[in-house]
Write a protein that holds these residues in place. Structure first.
Motif, mmCIF file in Angstrom:
data_model
loop_
_atom_site.group_PDB
_atom_site.id
_atom_site.type_symbol
_atom_site.label_atom_id
_atom_site.label_comp_id
_atom_site.label_asym_id
_atom_site.label_seq_id
_atom_site.Cartn_x
_atom_site.Cartn_y
_atom_site.Cartn_z
ATOM 1 N N GLU A 120 45.278 64.836 57.956
ATOM 2 C CA GLU A 120 46.622 65.195 57.677
ATOM 3 C C GLU A 120 47.118 66.306 58.607
ATOM 4 O O GLU A 120 48.176 66.517 58.987
ATOM 5 C CB GLU A 120 46.683 65.772 56.344
ATOM 6 C CG GLU A 120 47.925 66.238 55.685
ATOM 7 C CD GLU A 120 49.061 65.320 55.867
ATOM 8 O OE1 GLU A 120 50.169 65.705 56.011
ATOM 9 O OE2 GLU A 120 48.972 63.916 55.720
ATOM 10 N N THR B 201 45.880 66.911 61.375
ATOM 11 C CA THR B 201 46.191 66.372 62.837
ATOM 12 C C THR B 201 47.555 65.854 62.913
ATOM 13 O O THR B 201 48.442 65.926 63.827
ATOM 14 C CB THR B 201 45.236 65.233 62.977
ATOM 15 O OG1 THR B 201 44.079 65.486 63.205
ATOM 16 C CG2 THR B 201 45.618 64.546 64.543
ATOM 17 N N ARG B 202 48.115 64.973 62.038
ATOM 18 C CA ARG B 202 49.379 64.474 61.888
ATOM 19 C C ARG B 202 50.413 65.571 61.699
ATOM 20 O O ARG B 202 51.544 65.381 62.251
ATOM 21 C CB ARG B 202 49.730 63.400 60.774
ATOM 22 C CG ARG B 202 48.640 62.447 60.927
ATOM 23 C CD ARG B 202 48.931 61.247 59.955
ATOM 24 N NE ARG B 202 48.065 59.857 60.235
ATOM 25 C CZ ARG B 202 46.819 59.981 59.506
ATOM 26 N NH1 ARG B 202 46.436 60.539 58.706
ATOM 27 N NH2 ARG B 202 46.133 58.741 59.966
ATOM 28 N N GLN B 203 50.217 66.448 60.975
ATOM 29 C CA GLN B 203 51.353 67.713 60.927
ATOM 30 C C GLN B 203 51.315 68.202 62.366
ATOM 31 O O GLN B 203 52.674 68.756 62.800
ATOM 32 C CB GLN B 203 50.830 68.738 59.929
ATOM 33 C CG GLN B 203 50.844 68.387 58.607
ATOM 34 C CD GLN B 203 50.270 69.252 57.639
ATOM 35 O OE1 GLN B 203 49.668 70.349 58.178
ATOM 36 N NE2 GLN B 203 50.326 68.994 56.326
ATOM 37 N N ARG C 275 52.462 58.643 65.336
ATOM 38 C CA ARG C 275 51.884 59.295 64.480
ATOM 39 C C ARG C 275 51.207 58.385 63.647
ATOM 40 O O ARG C 275 50.054 58.542 63.027
ATOM 41 C CB ARG C 275 52.730 60.216 63.353
ATOM 42 C CG ARG C 275 53.322 61.521 64.301
ATOM 43 C CD ARG C 275 53.644 62.858 63.508
ATOM 44 N NE ARG C 275 54.451 62.356 62.426
ATOM 45 C CZ ARG C 275 55.941 62.205 62.331
ATOM 46 N NH1 ARG C 275 56.383 62.617 63.449
ATOM 47 N NH2 ARG C 275 56.500 62.061 61.354
ATOM 48 N N ALA C 276 51.931 57.194 63.055
ATOM 49 C CA ALA C 276 51.521 56.389 62.324
ATOM 50 C C ALA C 276 50.484 55.415 62.918
ATOM 51 O O ALA C 276 49.526 54.653 62.382
ATOM 52 C CB ALA C 276 52.512 55.301 61.702
ATOM 53 N N GLU D 19 57.388 59.429 64.725
ATOM 54 C CA GLU D 19 56.700 59.099 63.326
ATOM 55 C C GLU D 19 55.860 57.640 63.826
ATOM 56 O O GLU D 19 54.967 57.460 63.168
ATOM 57 C CB GLU D 19 57.852 58.609 62.378
ATOM 58 C CG GLU D 19 57.136 58.131 61.084
ATOM 59 C CD GLU D 19 58.327 57.939 60.135
ATOM 60 O OE1 GLU D 19 58.165 57.416 59.016
ATOM 61 O OE2 GLU D 19 59.507 58.180 60.411
ATOM 62 N N VAL E 268 47.989 56.722 64.812
ATOM 63 C CA VAL E 268 46.346 57.149 64.771
ATOM 64 C C VAL E 268 45.772 56.826 63.450
ATOM 65 O O VAL E 268 46.288 57.085 62.290
ATOM 66 C CB VAL E 268 46.938 58.778 64.525
ATOM 67 C CG1 VAL E 268 45.232 59.504 64.640
ATOM 68 C CG2 VAL E 268 47.642 59.184 65.938
ATOM 69 N N GLU F 153 46.588 63.409 71.153
ATOM 70 C CA GLU F 153 47.738 63.428 71.670
ATOM 71 C C GLU F 153 47.785 62.829 73.373
ATOM 72 O O GLU F 153 48.843 62.151 73.731
ATOM 73 C CB GLU F 153 48.310 65.026 71.913
ATOM 74 C CG GLU F 153 48.434 65.875 70.466
ATOM 75 C CD GLU F 153 48.732 67.318 70.940
ATOM 76 O OE1 GLU F 153 48.778 67.717 72.007
ATOM 77 O OE2 GLU F 153 48.503 67.932 69.942
ATOM 78 N N LEU G 73 50.919 66.853 64.971
ATOM 79 C CA LEU G 73 51.695 66.025 66.110
ATOM 80 C C LEU G 73 53.258 65.954 65.770
ATOM 81 O O LEU G 73 54.050 65.940 66.794
ATOM 82 C CB LEU G 73 51.105 64.662 65.959
ATOM 83 C CG LEU G 73 49.757 64.369 66.340
ATOM 84 C CD1 LEU G 73 49.237 62.797 65.836
ATOM 85 C CD2 LEU G 73 49.452 64.288 67.734
ATOM 86 N N GLU G 74 53.393 66.069 64.509
ATOM 87 C CA GLU G 74 54.819 66.048 64.353
ATOM 88 C C GLU G 74 55.435 67.561 64.814
ATOM 89 O O GLU G 74 56.904 67.435 65.136
ATOM 90 C CB GLU G 74 55.103 66.261 62.763
ATOM 91 C CG GLU G 74 56.332 65.887 62.112
ATOM 92 C CD GLU G 74 56.566 66.049 60.707
ATOM 93 O OE1 GLU G 74 57.790 65.848 60.107
ATOM 94 O OE2 GLU G 74 55.601 66.161 59.963
ATOM 95 N N GLN H 150 42.241 67.189 68.886
ATOM 96 C CA GLN H 150 43.641 67.194 68.806
ATOM 97 C C GLN H 150 44.463 66.832 70.148
ATOM 98 O O GLN H 150 45.126 66.165 70.212
ATOM 99 C CB GLN H 150 44.213 68.618 68.410
ATOM 100 C CG GLN H 150 45.984 68.614 68.040
ATOM 101 C CD GLN H 150 46.067 67.888 66.957
ATOM 102 O OE1 GLN H 150 45.397 67.891 65.688
ATOM 103 N NE2 GLN H 150 47.344 67.375 66.987
#
Length: 250
Positions: free
Chosen positions: A199, A201-203, A215-216, A212, A218, A179, A205-206, A175
Motif C-alpha cells: 500500500e 508503494t502504491r501511495q 500502479r495496478a 492508475e 504492480v 518505478e 507511485l501515485e 521503490q
C-alpha cells in the motif's frame, strides 16, 4: 546453427530456423543447410545465397515477429518472381525457435537465492542483480546469471517483454526499482513485501504521478497465496504465479 539458436533462446531471445529439405533442378542450397535469424538481429548460416536467401530471410523475419508463428514448409522457385532464371526450386522447413522468458530479479537475498534456480528450471532466463559485492557473485546462484551492479544498468540487457521481480535488502531501493521497471515497460512487475508495504508503494507511485493503470500492474505481495513463510516456500508461490502469467499469454 543449433548452438547459436540455443544460446539466443537461453538469453530470452527468440528466433526462427530455415532448413533446406529438398532441392529440385538447378538450385543453390543442399539439403541440411540451415539459416538462423534471431529477434535481436543475430543471423548465421545460409540456404544458398542470392535472391533465394533474401526470400528465406524475409520469411524468417515474418515468423520471428509473429507471436503465433508455426512450422511450415515453403517452396522457393528460382523463376522470374525472384529475378532468377535457374529454373530449380528449394523446399525449406521454417521453424520458430521459442525463447526462455526473460526474468530480471533485483536483489540477491534469501528469496532470490531460492526462487532463481526454480524459475530457471521451469523455462525462464534469469538474471539476478545486486549492488552488494558479496551477494552478486557470478556463480553464487545455480542456473542463473548473477551479477554485481546497478539494476538500471544491468536491467537494460533484459527484454522488457519478460518479468521484473524486486526483492532487495532496502525499501528505498525496492521503490526505485519498481518505478524504473514500470517506466521501462516490463510486461510483469512484482515485488516481495507485506500488504502494508504494498500500500505504501502504491501511495508513493501515485504521489509521483504514476498512472492508475501502471500502479495496478504492480503485483505486491508477489506469489500465489499458499501461506508461505520460509524463503523456499515463497519461491514456490512466486514460481507458480509466474507460470500462470506465462500460460495466460503474458
Amino acid at each position: 546453427m543449433l548452438e547459436v539458436a540455443a544460446a539466443c533462446a537461453g538469453r530470452g531471445v527468440g528466433g526462427a530456423m530455415a532448413t533446406v529439405i529438398e532441392r529440385h533442378g538447378s538450385a543453390p542450397g543442399t539439403p541440411g543447410q540451415k539459416l538462423f535469424l534471431a529477434l535481436d538481429g543475430t543471423c548465421v548460416g545460409t540456404v544458398g545465397g542470392g535472391a533465394i536467401e533474401r526470400a528465406a530471410l524475409e520469411a524468417l523475419m515474418t515468423l520471428v515477429r509473429s507471436e503465433e508463428g508455426k512450422h511450415a514448409v515453403r517452396e522457393f522457385k528460382l523463376g522470374p518472381e525472384l529475378g532468377m532464371c535457374c529454373g530449380g526450386r528449394l523446399s525449406v522447413l521454417l521453424e520458430p525457435i521459442a525463447a526462455l522468458v526473460p526474468c530480471l530479479i533485483v536483489g540477491a537475498g534469501h528469496v532470490a537465492t531460492a526462487v532463481a534456480p526454480l524459475l530457471a528450471k521451469v523455462g525462464f532466463a534469469v538474471t539476478v542483480v545486486d549492488e552488494r559485492e558479496e551477494w552478486g557473485g557470478e556463480s553464487r546462484i545455480p542456473s542463473a546469471r548473477c551479477v554485481t551492479g546497478e539494476f538500471d544498468e544491468i536491467g537494460r540487457e533484459v527484454d522488457v517483454r519478460g518479468a521484473c521481480l524486486v526483492m532487495t535488502h532496502d525499501h528505498q531501493i525496492d521503490q526505485r526499482a519498481i518505478e524504473w521497471a514500470l517506466r521501462r515497460g516490463f510486461a510483469y512487475v512484482g515485488g516481495v513485501g507485506s500488504r502494508a508495504k504494498a500500500e505504501r508503494t502504491r501511495q508513493r507511485l501515485e504521489a509521483k504521478g504514476v498512472s492508475e493503470a501502471d500502479r495496478a500492474r504492480v503485483r505486491m505481495p508477489i506469489g500465489v497465496d499458499i501461506g508461505a513463510r520460509l524463503p523456499e516456500e515463497i519461491a514456490v508461490s512466486i514460481a507458480a504465479e509466474l507460470i500462470a502469467w506465462r500460460k495466460r499469454g503474458r
